[in-house]
Structure formats: C-alpha cells, structure tokens
Design a protein around this motif. Sequence first.
Motif, PDB file in Angstrom:
ATOM      1  N   TYR A  24     -15.255  35.984 -50.887  1.00  0.00           N
ATOM      2  CA  TYR A  24     -16.243  35.813 -51.962  1.00  0.00           C
ATOM      3  C   TYR A  24     -15.866  34.706 -52.936  1.00  0.00           C
ATOM      4  O   TYR A  24     -16.711  34.203 -53.668  1.00  0.00           O
ATOM      5  CB  TYR A  24     -16.524  37.134 -52.683  1.00  0.00           C
ATOM      6  N   GLN A  25     -14.595  34.314 -52.932  1.00  0.00           N
ATOM      7  CA  GLN A  25     -14.196  33.210 -53.822  1.00  0.00           C
ATOM      8  C   GLN A  25     -14.786  31.875 -53.354  1.00  0.00           C
ATOM      9  O   GLN A  25     -14.879  30.927 -54.117  1.00  0.00           O
ATOM     10  CB  GLN A  25     -12.672  33.104 -53.887  1.00  0.00           C
ATOM     11  N   VAL A  29     -18.366  43.268 -54.975  1.00  0.00           N
ATOM     12  CA  VAL A  29     -18.210  41.990 -55.673  1.00  0.00           C
ATOM     13  C   VAL A  29     -19.244  40.993 -55.146  1.00  0.00           C
ATOM     14  O   VAL A  29     -19.877  40.256 -55.907  1.00  0.00           O
ATOM     15  CB  VAL A  29     -16.773  41.438 -55.500  1.00  0.00           C
ATOM     16  N   GLU A  30     -19.446  41.016 -53.831  1.00  0.00           N
ATOM     17  CA  GLU A  30     -20.403  40.096 -53.204  1.00  0.00           C
ATOM     18  C   GLU A  30     -21.813  40.312 -53.757  1.00  0.00           C
ATOM     19  O   GLU A  30     -22.528  39.350 -54.037  1.00  0.00           O
ATOM     20  CB  GLU A  30     -20.417  40.264 -51.677  1.00  0.00           C
ATOM     21  N   LEU A  34     -22.066  38.981 -57.278  1.00  0.00           N
ATOM     22  CA  LEU A  34     -22.109  37.512 -57.309  1.00  0.00           C
ATOM     23  C   LEU A  34     -23.457  36.978 -56.842  1.00  0.00           C
ATOM     24  O   LEU A  34     -23.957  35.982 -57.382  1.00  0.00           O
ATOM     25  CB  LEU A  34     -20.990  36.927 -56.434  1.00  0.00           C
ATOM     26  N   GLU A  75     -11.577  43.825 -60.104  1.00  0.00           N
ATOM     27  CA  GLU A  75     -11.803  42.737 -59.155  1.00  0.00           C
ATOM     28  C   GLU A  75     -12.968  41.860 -59.620  1.00  0.00           C
ATOM     29  O   GLU A  75     -12.908  40.639 -59.573  1.00  0.00           O
ATOM     30  CB  GLU A  75     -12.094  43.340 -57.787  1.00  0.00           C
ATOM     31  N   SER A 126     -12.085  39.889 -62.811  1.00  0.00           N
ATOM     32  CA  SER A 126     -11.128  38.825 -62.454  1.00  0.00           C
ATOM     33  C   SER A 126     -11.842  37.652 -61.798  1.00  0.00           C
ATOM     34  O   SER A 126     -11.570  36.495 -62.098  1.00  0.00           O
ATOM     35  CB  SER A 126     -10.080  39.324 -61.460  1.00  0.00           C
ATOM     36  N   GLU A 127     -12.750  37.973 -60.887  1.00  0.00           N
ATOM     37  CA  GLU A 127     -13.442  36.909 -60.155  1.00  0.00           C
ATOM     38  C   GLU A 127     -14.329  36.082 -61.092  1.00  0.00           C
ATOM     39  O   GLU A 127     -14.357  34.856 -61.016  1.00  0.00           O
ATOM     40  CB  GLU A 127     -14.265  37.494 -59.002  1.00  0.00           C
ATOM     41  N   ARG A 140     -12.093  34.039 -63.266  1.00  0.00           N
ATOM     42  CA  ARG A 140     -11.562  32.930 -62.462  1.00  0.00           C
ATOM     43  C   ARG A 140     -12.568  31.794 -62.380  1.00  0.00           C
ATOM     44  O   ARG A 140     -12.212  30.614 -62.402  1.00  0.00           O
ATOM     45  CB  ARG A 140     -11.237  33.427 -61.031  1.00  0.00           C
ATOM     46  N   ARG A 141     -13.851  32.155 -62.345  1.00  0.00           N
ATOM     47  CA  ARG A 141     -14.896  31.124 -62.286  1.00  0.00           C
ATOM     48  C   ARG A 141     -15.209  30.545 -63.671  1.00  0.00           C
ATOM     49  O   ARG A 141     -16.099  29.718 -63.810  1.00  0.00           O
ATOM     50  CB  ARG A 141     -16.176  31.720 -61.673  1.00  0.00           C
TER      51      ARG A 141
END
Length: 294
Positions: free
Chosen positions: A69-70, A159-160, A163, A201, A204-205, A208-209
Amino acid sequence: MYLGSVKFFKHFIVGIVLLLIIGLSFAAVYLAVMNKNYQKQISELHSETVLAQSTEKPDRSQESEALEYQELYPEMYADLSEKTTVSPHTIYLTFDDGPSDRTAEILDILKEKNVKATFFVIGKEGPKEKELMRRIVDEGHTIAIHTYSHKYEDIYESVESYLADFNKIYHLIYETTGVKPDMFRFPGGSLNIYNARLQMELSSELTRRGFTYYDWNSSSGDADIKTTKDSVYANTTKSAANKDRVIILMHDSVKKKDTVAALPDIIEYFKAKGYDFDKLTNDVKPVAFNYKEE
Ligand SMILES: [Zn+2]
C-alpha cells in the motif's frame, strides 16, 4: 638399609608431592597459553567477520521492499511542516461533514464576524457543493480532508480501503479548488471502535505521506440526535472551559441548523473571553483526545 626404610618413604612422598606440584604448574602454564591463543583466534575471527560484513553488499531485497500500500497513489503526498506552532488563547472552529446549505450560512457568519475556520469536507460532487468548496478557499479558510464516503465499515476495513477513499477526496478537493490538502480528520476521530484495530498502521502510513491529522479537545455535541441551539452553545462553552488552545468539533452537514443558530453567540462568547480565532494549518500542534496542555 635405605630402601624400604622410613627415611626412604619420607623422601618418596616428598618426591611425589614435588612432581605433582611441578606437573600442575606446567599444566596451568599450558592452559594459560592455550587460552590466550584461543582469545586471539576469537578476536581475529570477529574482526574478519566485521570486515566481511562491511565489504559485503547489503541485502537490499529485504530492507527496501515497500509494503504494497505504500506504493499506491504515488502522487498522494503532502509536505509535513518543519515547525510546530503553539498559539496561546486560540480557538480553532472546525466543521466536519460538509459542504451543504449550512456551509453557506456558516461562511456568511464567519465573514460577518471576521473569523477564520477549518472545513473537513466529504465527497459531495454536485456543482453547488463544489462551489462551496471554492468559497471556503476564496474566503481564506482551510479546506481539509475528512473522508469521501464517510462509511466507517468500508473505510476502516483495511489500510488499502482507507487510502482508496482518501485518494478520492484528495483529488476532488485538489481538482475543485486547486489546493492540495495536507491535513485530515479521521471520521470518528483518530481512535474509535471502528479503526482501533488498524489505527497504528493507518496513522503511520498517512503521517509517512506527510499528512497531519487533527482531533478535537472541545465538542459542540451537535452530532447528537437531539440538539437545540442552547445545547450546542452550552456544550461548546462548557467543553472548552479552562483550555487555552481549543479545537472545537462542529458539523456543517445539512441537518445542523442548531449549529448555525448557535454559532454567532459562540463566537461572541470566546471573543469576550479574549480568545483569538484561527484556522488550522499543518504547523499547528495537534490535540488528541483527553490531551491536556501543560
Ligand atoms: Zn464526520
């Protein structure tokens, strides 16, 4: 006769004892030397290993492999602020779940009172809503991401899925207003029963973005089923009491007429208490639930 005599046995025993002492001494010296060699070998082995490790090419296949996903939505990044601003005695009005007809009324009040605020918008694609998004920006307020669908079960599934939803509202805001949003608010706040499982998670993601998220430390209570103008006013002023920096949760979805009705008095209340009003920008130090400023 010497052999077999008491004297002989005495000498014999002394001789044996001497031999034992000499033998043990040799053994001790031998073991000490062996131990020294052993230590040397170990340290040589160690330095060889270190050398081997430093000349070996690092195994990048493991460490640089991104989570799947990143790699999604490679354009969906924001610039994290390098500084953190803590403005004393400041009110941040925030409105979630718009835009709607209420947004227009709220914008009128904010203009009249000369107050800036923050709007965490959802995925409304009609021409009227898009126009309101532009009005938010044109009139100097902050537009930020709330969610596209606002369906907790869907967005907090993984998470996906979060996003995917985030990407839709990110592009809607950007394409409608020309502003690349860099802040967001999790539906239900950063920690709730729907997202607790993937909260770490997920946050964090998004961090991170480069995205900054904001909870609130004061609530108007206007998400309740039964509200009145007075309840919104009372909840807001009560929950903000004794706080210096106040991020107030309000809603500008279509049913929130009591919020609109209470807003002018709420603004006057805080002005009378000497507060400044400001919009959120991503350098503003966030607040979290139950977070107490020192
Ligand atoms: Zn919401």
